[in-house]
Design a protein around this motif. Structure first.
Motif, short mmCIF file in Angstrom:
data_model
loop_
_atom_site.label_atom_id
_atom_site.label_comp_id
_atom_site.label_asym_id
_atom_site.label_seq_id
_atom_site.Cartn_x
_atom_site.Cartn_y
_atom_site.Cartn_z
N VAL A 34 0.87 -1.17 0.00
CA VAL A 34 0.00 0.00 0.00
C VAL A 34 0.91 1.22 0.00
O VAL A 34 1.75 1.37 0.88
CB VAL A 34 -0.89 0.02 1.26
CG1 VAL A 34 -1.69 1.30 1.30
CG2 VAL A 34 -1.80 -1.19 1.26
N ARG A 35 0.75 2.04 -1.01
CA ARG A 35 1.65 3.20 -1.08
C ARG A 35 0.99 4.36 -0.36
O ARG A 35 -0.13 4.77 -0.68
CB ARG A 35 1.90 3.55 -2.55
CG ARG A 35 3.05 4.54 -2.70
CD ARG A 35 3.32 4.82 -4.16
NE ARG A 35 2.47 5.87 -4.69
CZ ARG A 35 2.75 7.16 -4.59
NH1 ARG A 35 3.82 7.56 -3.98
NH2 ARG A 35 1.93 8.06 -5.11
N ASP A 36 1.69 4.85 0.63
CA ASP A 36 1.19 5.99 1.39
C ASP A 36 1.62 7.24 0.66
O ASP A 36 2.80 7.58 0.62
CB ASP A 36 1.77 5.93 2.81
CG ASP A 36 1.19 7.01 3.71
OD1 ASP A 36 1.43 6.93 4.92
OD2 ASP A 36 0.52 7.91 3.20
N VAL A 37 0.67 7.94 0.08
CA VAL A 37 1.00 9.15 -0.68
C VAL A 37 1.29 10.31 0.26
O VAL A 37 1.85 11.32 -0.13
CB VAL A 37 -0.17 9.49 -1.63
CG1 VAL A 37 0.13 10.72 -2.45
CG2 VAL A 37 -0.44 8.32 -2.56
N GLY A 38 0.91 10.13 1.52
CA GLY A 38 1.12 11.22 2.48
C GLY A 38 -0.19 11.94 2.69
O GLY A 38 -1.24 11.33 2.82
N GLY A 39 -0.16 13.22 2.70
CA GLY A 39 -1.38 14.00 2.89
C GLY A 39 -2.23 13.97 1.64
O GLY A 39 -1.92 13.29 0.67
N VAL A 40 -3.31 14.66 1.68
CA VAL A 40 -4.22 14.67 0.54
C VAL A 40 -3.57 15.33 -0.66
O VAL A 40 -3.79 14.95 -1.79
CB VAL A 40 -5.54 15.37 0.92
CG1 VAL A 40 -6.48 15.39 -0.26
CG2 VAL A 40 -6.19 14.64 2.07
N ALA A 59 -1.82 18.78 -2.96
CA ALA A 59 -2.38 19.88 -3.75
C ALA A 59 -2.52 19.52 -5.22
O ALA A 59 -3.02 20.33 -5.99
CB ALA A 59 -1.49 21.12 -3.62
N TRP A 60 -2.09 18.33 -5.62
CA TRP A 60 -2.15 17.96 -7.03
C TRP A 60 -2.83 16.62 -7.14
O TRP A 60 -2.46 15.67 -6.49
CB TRP A 60 -0.73 17.88 -7.61
CG TRP A 60 -0.73 17.56 -9.07
CD1 TRP A 60 -0.62 16.33 -9.64
CD2 TRP A 60 -0.87 18.49 -10.14
NE1 TRP A 60 -0.68 16.42 -10.99
CE2 TRP A 60 -0.83 17.75 -11.34
CE3 TRP A 60 -1.03 19.87 -10.22
CZ2 TRP A 60 -0.94 18.34 -12.60
CZ3 TRP A 60 -1.13 20.45 -11.48
CH2 TRP A 60 -1.09 19.69 -12.65
N SER A 61 -3.84 16.55 -7.99
CA SER A 61 -4.50 15.28 -8.18
C SER A 61 -4.43 14.93 -9.64
O SER A 61 -4.66 15.77 -10.51
CB SER A 61 -5.96 15.37 -7.75
OG SER A 61 -6.68 14.27 -8.26
N GLY A 62 -4.09 13.70 -9.93
CA GLY A 62 -4.02 13.28 -11.32
C GLY A 62 -5.31 12.71 -11.84
O GLY A 62 -5.36 12.20 -12.93
N VAL A 63 -6.36 12.78 -11.04
CA VAL A 63 -7.60 12.11 -11.45
C VAL A 63 -8.52 13.12 -12.11
O VAL A 63 -8.68 14.23 -11.63
CB VAL A 63 -8.29 11.51 -10.21
CG1 VAL A 63 -9.60 10.86 -10.62
CG2 VAL A 63 -7.39 10.50 -9.55
N TRP A 64 -9.08 12.72 -13.18
CA TRP A 64 -10.00 13.63 -13.88
C TRP A 64 -11.34 13.68 -13.19
O TRP A 64 -11.80 12.71 -12.64
CB TRP A 64 -10.18 13.09 -15.33
CG TRP A 64 -9.05 13.57 -16.17
CD1 TRP A 64 -7.78 13.11 -16.13
CD2 TRP A 64 -9.06 14.60 -17.14
NE1 TRP A 64 -7.01 13.79 -17.02
CE2 TRP A 64 -7.76 14.72 -17.66
CE3 TRP A 64 -10.06 15.44 -17.62
CZ2 TRP A 64 -7.43 15.63 -18.64
CZ3 TRP A 64 -9.73 16.35 -18.60
CH2 TRP A 64 -8.42 16.44 -19.10
N ALA A 121 -3.64 9.82 1.96
CA ALA A 121 -4.02 9.23 0.68
C ALA A 121 -3.22 7.95 0.50
O ALA A 121 -2.04 7.92 0.80
CB ALA A 121 -3.75 10.19 -0.47
N ARG A 153 -2.53 19.39 -18.60
CA ARG A 153 -1.58 19.49 -17.50
C ARG A 153 -0.18 19.32 -18.04
O ARG A 153 0.07 18.47 -18.90
CB ARG A 153 -1.88 18.43 -16.44
CG ARG A 153 -3.04 18.80 -15.58
CD ARG A 153 -3.48 17.66 -14.70
NE ARG A 153 -4.21 16.68 -15.47
CZ ARG A 153 -4.94 15.73 -14.92
NH1 ARG A 153 -5.01 15.64 -13.62
NH2 ARG A 153 -5.56 14.86 -15.67
#
Lengths: 221, 688, 411
Positions: free
Chosen positions: B675-681, B683-688, C124, C305
């Protein structure tokens, strides 16, 4: 001089190439005469510069097989006349090198399948990387830059009966997926390409073109 | 000591005894309860997670009951207890400790002082502790016994003996409820036989035979492995099928009607021997190859060694010419032992080593695997080199590049190749085409001949201009007539002719041949032969040109051998002038296409999905979930061994009725690639 | 004595005014009652955020003419969870969850526990596979999300000169499962190509990676592609040239060398050299920095982007980083592409889902914010947990006293 921050040991300037350049590396191993073809690097560098626009370092580098520096050079040339016996460190490094994406180009400078280099090198490479099998003469390496419709070009030593008195029609290779990890030659390209690049002008046909194919294959596949 | 004090002392001892008895009793209760519940619940396949809670409650109750007498330890009661065991006191003690009766206290004290009750009291206390202590020990033994109880499993003692994990019989559907496996390891590994009831997973050496059998006629039973059917045979009142453990994990499916049973076969590879060269310990350079070199090595194998020996290769020669000879010594047969030491002596005199020779030494051992081997292991190699005579006055000697003559050899060979190819195509070519190509080769031959001439001229008279500076691309002379002037070239030609025996003229220096001429004789021959070949090629006679071309090549070869001089010193470092050379090649490469690489593990995502589905299924149908996980585990053993190992833990827990949540979660994380912990939420999201 | 006093007080509390119904316990029964026999004002005291069905029912009651107000017997956690597909091959799912107020939250799916935050916060995660719905649970809430969409992934186009960086970048993406098209320059008019090569547009490519200036002739086409929604990665010093400079999130700084030998350390990219992103644009987001210098930055450009990747020799990480470096290099490149890729979503199925991604926010949206109750509340119609605890305490005390007396008497 650059210093390795981790080990605090100096790194020779020749091993710190300019960003993006291809550096032709020759393998140094413990057991044999690894330096028996000192002119091959310059000759192939000359050919790469002559035919391609690839950035290339003007001199080659020598890198020990047992050293971590091996991983700075994803294409390494290995040749010799004497038996090849990898130390444990060399064997482990060669295996990791192949697994991570490196390519080792090995040439039997004896041109002798009964000779000690061939027998021992094949044994060591099989143990380190996996079995060597015949590379089909339709493989993409024969058309990555120049076209060699008949497979690997013959060398003068083969034609005049040096060594095992055979003309080898195929090269051998150990694969990782559909990528060549070890390319093995019995054809004595070390002798074929072992001359000063300035002497190329005397040749009707440049016999180093297959070397360009090998390098372009390593850089693009 | 006064009687009251003595009674108080006895009272303290009794209190300690009661406490110890209560503790021992409680411990015994806990252990016996746990043992009883563990055994009973396992037999019924119920989870045993709450066994210790119940046992602790029982122990607490026992402690409370056994500690009750503590409250009754008053002084009069203790005195009475002593009186019961020491009749000699005749109730003097009870009277003496009674707070009311003090008048005769002194008299009673004298009477009581004469009687000791320590021994009787100690004996009574020990008797009181006897049974609780025995019960505690008995409880511990019962608990250990219950933990070690398994249903039909074989512990793995060493690699040669197969290991089998079994399924409790109640979990298996009726046709295969009494399935048994007989596993025999290969003969070279000892041929051990293990038989077990209700196998679920069998780990054995490659080449082991597995016989699965069950009572019944076997009618309607089908067996397959990876969709390959395996025959089922009738054997008396039972049926059986035999499988050999292959190199890859596989699942044996047994079916009868709608009932299915899976048995996983996990091959255990036979490792190659590990060999260590003990002596010599490092590489050596010797001045003179005399004496005897002691060799020693040790080898170890996981199953059993078969042979061990030392191997050597002697390399003689230098430059481009080497000879090799090899041999073995100290060969020994080892009768299946796992460890062996070998020794030998290498007589250096017998090898007839010369200066410059190199001996490579190593030890090799082979195991007895006659199924997929034998496996051979080798030690590191040691090198013994005999120093050359010239090495002693120099630290490093490096070969200089070969002489200039090599260039001619290379080119002459190429010309021969071209001519042979043209000769082969001759019948299909038009005359003009043949002539054009033949003359091109002739021009190259001329150029080469002039190079050879230059070399000879340089050596004969230090004249670097060779044949009067003629342009190699100029058309050569139409015939072979020599120039009229008595130039150096003429002399050269005469010398060449004389050297090849073509003319009767006597060389100027015949009979007094200088070493220079002698050395250059082969080149002179080559020069003449090349002239002849050029003449034939000019006329398009490729067939007739080949013999003199080959003579020229042979002569050049001899010249190379005669003149091979390697000077000391480092070869010049060649630095390519990239700016000068860049893109000056006449030939051009061709564009081409690349084939894509295959994904590293395309099945990884599917494995993760299957595992997630199996975990979800476990809550509804545990048996089906186990089967799914068995299949997934077998597939993962090769492609994802870490996942295979994690699934093995999970299956062990599920089969034994333990809580498998943690092991399944761990397996799931491995299947997901972590499980990769991305860290916090972020400021950049790659999801459309 | 204190327990008895508490029980008595709870029993004799006076009720609220008539016409007001206050519910503490059995909310479903109360909802039925209010639906059948409406009251003017309905007050609900919650000890946890209600499920979506209950919430919708309350909203409906409110809109049917009654007034619905709510308060809570203890602070309700504000939390949210969302599960969404990541535009990568192999079906990676990103789960983002957050909890405010310090309440612990644990996340699980139908196959078991995934992660937890003991003191709340935000996190996340990316997982290879999610079974069913994802639930983020705390003491007072349960938020649920599901992956409802699939992504459409098109090939990635890589442009550059033949060299180790182009070789290993293409290899990393292919080994990770991406389809890759490429054009790699070997000599003038000699390219090694792969895959569907055509005009650069979003119908053909999910992302375009430009490794060096050999792609300069296509810079205008790439710029149009980015503005139309495509994802572009400009590596090394590419952003210096031509139309790329207008796209890039920042300027290209002077090259910095990596720390020698650091590619095999725990932070391998510190061992890589590259061109920092200097003077980032106002809308640029710095994705990676070291020693205060941005090495990766990205920004939105119209519909697309653009990422500026300062590293120009990431292949050294793969080769020199250690036994896991090849896998890490692959995963990293795949994430970079996923961060910019044009990957439209396609809904999966049309069934109703039980998604409740932000329960407290949805509750406020349905029936308004929490309001404190005026006046006193009616006696509880149902026995609460507190009542049971008080009863057990009293009973245990009585039993202990009796036992003690009996034991003393036995002596």
């Amino acid at each position: 001089m650059t210093v390795n921050e981790r080990t605090r040991s100096p790194i020779p300037d020749s091993l710190v190439p300019t960003s993006g350049e291809f550096v032709f590396a020759t393998a140094q191993y413990e057991s044999g005469d690894w330096d028996s073809a000192p002119l091959v690097p310059a000759n192939l560098i000359d050919s790469v510069a002559k035919y391609t626009s690839l950035p290339v370092a003007p001199t080659g580098a020598i890198v020990a097989l047992a050293s971590d520096d091996l991983f700075r050079f994803p294409l390494v040339f290995l040749t010799g006349h004497l038996p090849v016996r990898f130390t444990d460190a060399e064997g482990a490094n060669v295996r990791r090198f192949a697994d991570r994406g490196g390519m080792l180009f090995v040439d039997d400078h004896n041109h002798d399948i009964d000779g000690a280099f061939h027998k021992t090198a094949v044994e060591e490479l099989t143990r380190a990387v996996g079995p060597l099998s015949q590379l089909p003469n339709t493989h993409p390496i024969y058309s990555t830059f120049f076209k060699f419709s008949d497979g690997p070009p013959n060398t003068s030593h083969e034609l005049n009966g040096w060594g095992d008195n055979l003309v080898h029609s195929h090269l051998l290779a150990a694969m990782r997926g559909n990528r060549i990890a070890v390319l093995y030659s019995n054809k004595d390209y070390s002798s074929e390409w072992g001359y000063h690049p300035d002497n190329k002008r005397f040749l009707a046909i440049d016999n180093t073109k297959f070397g360009v194919n090998v390098i372009v294959y390593a850089l693009t596949r | 000591m006064r009687p009251l004090e003595r009674v108080m002392r006895t009272r303290r001892a009794l209190a300690a005894t009661i406490a110890t008895r209560a503790v021992l009793g409680a411990v015994a209760t806990v252990l016996l309860t746990a043992a009883f519940l563990t055994t009973t619940l396992r037999a019924f396949g119920v989870a045993t997670s709450s066994v210790w809670l119940v046992a602790d409650v029982a122990g607490a109750v026992a402690l409370a009951i056994l500690a009750r007498p503590w409250a009754r330890l008053t002084v009069p009661r203790v005195a009475l207890w002593i009186e019961e065991r020491v009749p000699a006191l005749q109730y003097a003690l009870v009277t003496a400790v009674d707070p009311v009766g003090t008048a005769s206290a002194a008299f009673l004290e004298r009477e009581i002082d004469q009687v000791s009750w320590d021994r009787e009291a100690a004996r009574a206390m020990m008797r009181g502790l006897r049974w609780p202590a025995l019960a505690a020990v008995g409880g511990l033994g019962a608990l250990l016994l219950s933990v070690r109880v398994r249903t039909g499993s074989a512990a793995e003692h060493d690699r040669a003996i197969p290991s089998v994990i079994a399924t409790p019989a109640r979990d298996v559907s009726a046709p295969f409820a009494r399935l048994a496996a007989t596993v025999r390891s290969p003969a070279y590994a000892g041929g051990q036989v293990v038989r077990v009831e209700s196998p679920a997973s069998i780990g054995a050496l490659v080449g082991s035979t597995v016989i699965l059998e069950a009572p019944g006629s076997g009618e309607g039973v089908t067996v397959d492995a990876e969709d390959q059917p395996i025959p089922v045979q009738r054997a008396g009142a039972a049926w059986r099928t035999a499988v050999t453990v292959g190199a890859r994990p596989t699942v044996i499916r047994l079916r009868q009607g709608s009932v299915e049973r899976l048995v996983a076969l996990e091959p255990r590879p036979d490792s190659v021997p590990i060999v260590r060269l003990l002596f010599p310990t490092r590489d050596t350079v010797v001045r003179a190859a005399r004496g005897v070199l002691r060799l020693s090595a040790e080898a170890h194998d996981d199953i059993g060694l078969a042979t061990a020996a030392f191997e050597y290769i002697v390399s003689s020669g230098e430059g481009e010419s080497f000879k090799f000879k090899s041999g073995t010594l100290g060969a020994r047969r080892i009768d299946a032992g796992r460890d062996a030491t070998i020794g030998a002596s290498l007589g250096l005199d017998q090898l007839a080593l010369k200066p410059g020779d190199i001996v490579h030494l190593r030890a090799v051992a082979r195991d007895g695997n006659n199924v997929s081997g034998p496996g051979a292991g080798a030690s590191e190699t040691r090198v013994l080199r005999v120093a050359r005579a010239g090495e002693y006055d120099s630290i490093a000697v490096e070969a200089a590049p070969p002489s200039e003559g090599d260039k001619s050899a290379i080119s002459q060979r190429m010309l021969i190749m071209l001519t042979e190819a043209l000769e082969k195509r001759r019948p299909t070519l038009a005359r003009e085409t043949l002539l054009s190509e033949s003359r091109q080769i002739a021009r190259d031959e001329t150029r080469l001949r002039k190079r050879v001439g230059d070399i000879i001229f340089q050596r004969l008279g230090n004249n670097p201009t060779g044949e009067e500076g003629r342009n190699p691309d100029d058309a050569p002379a139409s015939d072979s007539t020599v120039p009229a002037s008595d130039s150096a070239r003429a002399a050269l030609l005469r010398a060449a002719s004389a050297a090849t025996g073509n003319r009767d003229e006597i060389l100027d220096f015949e009979g007094d041949e200088t070493p220079v001429v002698a050395i250059n004789r082969p080149l002179l021959e080559a020069y003449n032969a090349m002239w002849e070949a050029g003449r034939e090629l000019e006329q398009g006679e490729t067939g007739r040109a080949l013999p003199p071309m080959r003579r020229a090549l042979a002569a050049i070869q001899r010249a190379r051998q005669a003149e091979r001089i390697y000077l000391r010193g480092k070869p010049p470092a060649v630095v390519v002038d990239l700016a000068r050379v860049r893109l000056t090649g006449k030939d051009h490469g061709a564009a081409n296409t690349r084939l894509p690489r295959r994904p590293m593990d395309p099945a990884a995502a599917r494995r993760a999905e299957r595992l997630a589905a199996a975990i979800e299924l476990a809550s509804r149908n545990p048996a089906a979930a186990i089967d799914s996980i068995v299949l997934l585990r077998v597939e993962s053993l090769d492609a994802a061994p870490q996942l295979g190992a994690a699934l093995s833990d999970a299956l062990a827990a599920m089969r034994s009725g333990r809580d498998a949540t943690a092991s399944l979660a761990r397996a799931r994380r491995i299947a997901d690639g972590g499980v990769r912990d991305v860290g916090g939420v972020g400021a950049w999201s790659g999801v459309w | 004595m204190a327990a008895i006093a508490t029980l008595l007080w709870r029993a004799i509390r006076p009720p609220v005014a008539a016409g007001v119904d206050v519910v503490h316990g059995d909310l479903p029964r109360a909802l039925v009652q209010w639906t059948v026999s409406p009251v003017a004002e309905m007050r609900v005291v919650l000890d946890a955020t209600p499920d979506p069905a209950t919430r919708d029912w309350l909203r409906a009651l409110g809109r049917a003419g009654g007034s619905v107000r709510w308060s809570s017997s203890r602070p309700l956690g504000a939390a949210a969870v969302v599960a969404e597909p990541v535009p990568e091959p192999n079906g990676v799912t990103r789960v983002r969850f957050a909890s405010v107020g310090g309440e612990a939250v644990s996340v699980a799916d139908d196959a078991g526990a995934i992660d937890s935050l003991p003191r709340g916060g935000a996190r996340a995660l990316e997982l290879g596979a999610v079974a069913g719905a994802v639930r983020a649970s705390g003491t007072t809430f349960t938020a649920t999300s599901e992956v409802r969409d699939s992504v459409v992934l098109r090939p990635v186009l890589v442009l550059g000169a033949a060299g180790w960086e182009s070789k290993f970048t293409i290899a990393a993406l292919e080994e990770r499962g991406w389809r890759v098209a490429s054009r790699v320059r070997v000599a003038p008019n000699v390219d090694v190509t792969q895959g569907p090569l055509g005009s650069i547009d979003t119908a053909r490519y999910a992302a375009v990676i430009v490794l060096d200036s050999t792609a300069a002739p296509s810079s205008n086409e790439i710029a149009r592609y980015a503005r139309a929604g495509g994802g572009v990665i400009l590596a090394g010093s590419t952003a210096r040239s031509g139309a790329f400079a207008a796209l890039a999130p920042g300027r290209v700084g002077a090259r910095v060398a990596g720390v020698a030998g650091a590619v095999s350390s725990a932070d391998p990219r510190t061992g890589l050299g590259g061109f920092p992103v200097s003077s980032p644009a106002a809308n640029a987001v710095v994705l990676e920095a070291r020693d205060g210098v941005a090495m990766i930055a990205a920004r939105r450009l119209d519909a697309g982007r653009v990422m500026q990747l300062g590293y120009d020799e990431t292949w050294r990480w793969r080769m020199g980083g250690g036994d896991e470096s090849a896998a890490a290099h692959r995963a990293w490149w795949s994430r970079l592409v996923a961060a910019v890729a044009y990957a439209p979503l396609v809904p999966r199925g049309s069934g109703l889902t039980s998604v409740d991604e932000a329960p407290l926010a949805s509750l406020v949206d349905a029936i308004g914010p929490s309001t404190p109750m005026e006046g006193r509340t009616s006696p509880p119609r149902d026995i609460t947990r507190l009542d049971w605890m008080l009863f057990i305490l009293i009973a245990a005390s009585l039993l202990t006293e009796w036992t003690s007396r009996r034991l003393r008497g036995a002596r």
